[in-house]
Design a protein around this motif. Sequence first.
Motif: not given
Length: 347
Positions: A208-228
């Motif tokens: 609901a606002q911009a998220i600069p690095m200092a605010m902790g953006p949601l961060a994603f590991a990739k590709p999808i199958d790293v869950y394995k």
Amino acid sequence: MTDHAGPRTASTDAPSPATQPPDTDVSQPWEDDNQAWWDWYVSLAENEDTPGELQQLDPLPDLDLPDDEAVARELRAPYELTQADRDYFAANGYIKLKGVMSPGVTLRLRYELVRILAETFETQLDGGAENRFLSAEMVWLDNPLIREYVLSPRIARICAELLNVDGVRLYHDNVLSKEPGCGRTPWHYDDHHFPLDTHDVVTAWAPAQAIPMAMGPLAFAKPIDVYKLVEAVQFDKSNTSYDRKVAEVFRDNNVAVDDSPFELGEVSFHHNLSFHTAKGNHTTRSRVILANTYYADGARVVDSPTMVSGDWQKFMPGVGPGEVAASELNPVCWPVDGRARGGPRRR
Ligand SMILES: O=C(O)CCC(=O)C(=O)O
Ligand SMILES: [Fe+2]
């Protein structure tokens, strides 16, 4: 809750003789509310870094805000995905899309969510509830403005197209505010949080606002199958070991992590097998999010939901284990003319 985690109860790790046996039993249902769930959940994150001084951000942009009708018009209009967008999501399990909401529609969302959270928690945001992770849900039921965002055909269509299914239902809305000074969100995927028998589940995480690095953006590991890579990591419901071990495995395997900032109006979409985390909020501004989860129309509740599924029955009243997940609180959000024909299509 955009309730989630990536627990596995089986482990190949040898327990250290000096430590307690791991607290891995998550089989009992969650007895408390969603706020208590999030309080527990963020306590599972490692926080080695001392935040230090909180950063003061520039003021929010001073814009003419759209009225309710203009908000509704925008959130009903289509957002065209490209084939490259769909391919990216299929490969990586998430995608960040700019311009899903205009700056004005985003800021109206913020002002309304801040008002709701301040009322619900009897506190000021942007500093009044330091270090907390506030959560409210089912907000769409009695707030017509928020309902436009939660049932948005624009957002639900993006979800259906990313999942490659004919129609999606709402699992639930989730207003999240990571307050100034609140620490990390632990590494997890959402699969276990959703007691659904399908992998066609996606969360639209709308800042609901911009998220600069200092605010902790949601961060994603990739590709999808790293869950394995982390399937054998043992989940412990009483400490940070799961988060720490997942981070170690990802580091050892040079897993790529997209932790880029979000601009105003940018929304991310993550699949329930996508591993994600977020750094702490090291700013003086609350990191306010509307995170809505949608699933393929036709999906059923699993036979044995666990405590990691949180208070799922609240989101699907009257639906029992094994039954089709289609209570009146789970409307079909795409297509707009109601129920999709036929069952879900698999990716
Ligand atoms: O907002 C966060 O830090 C976590 C949210 C999350 O895990 C989710 O929406 O799936
Ligand atoms: Fe999550």
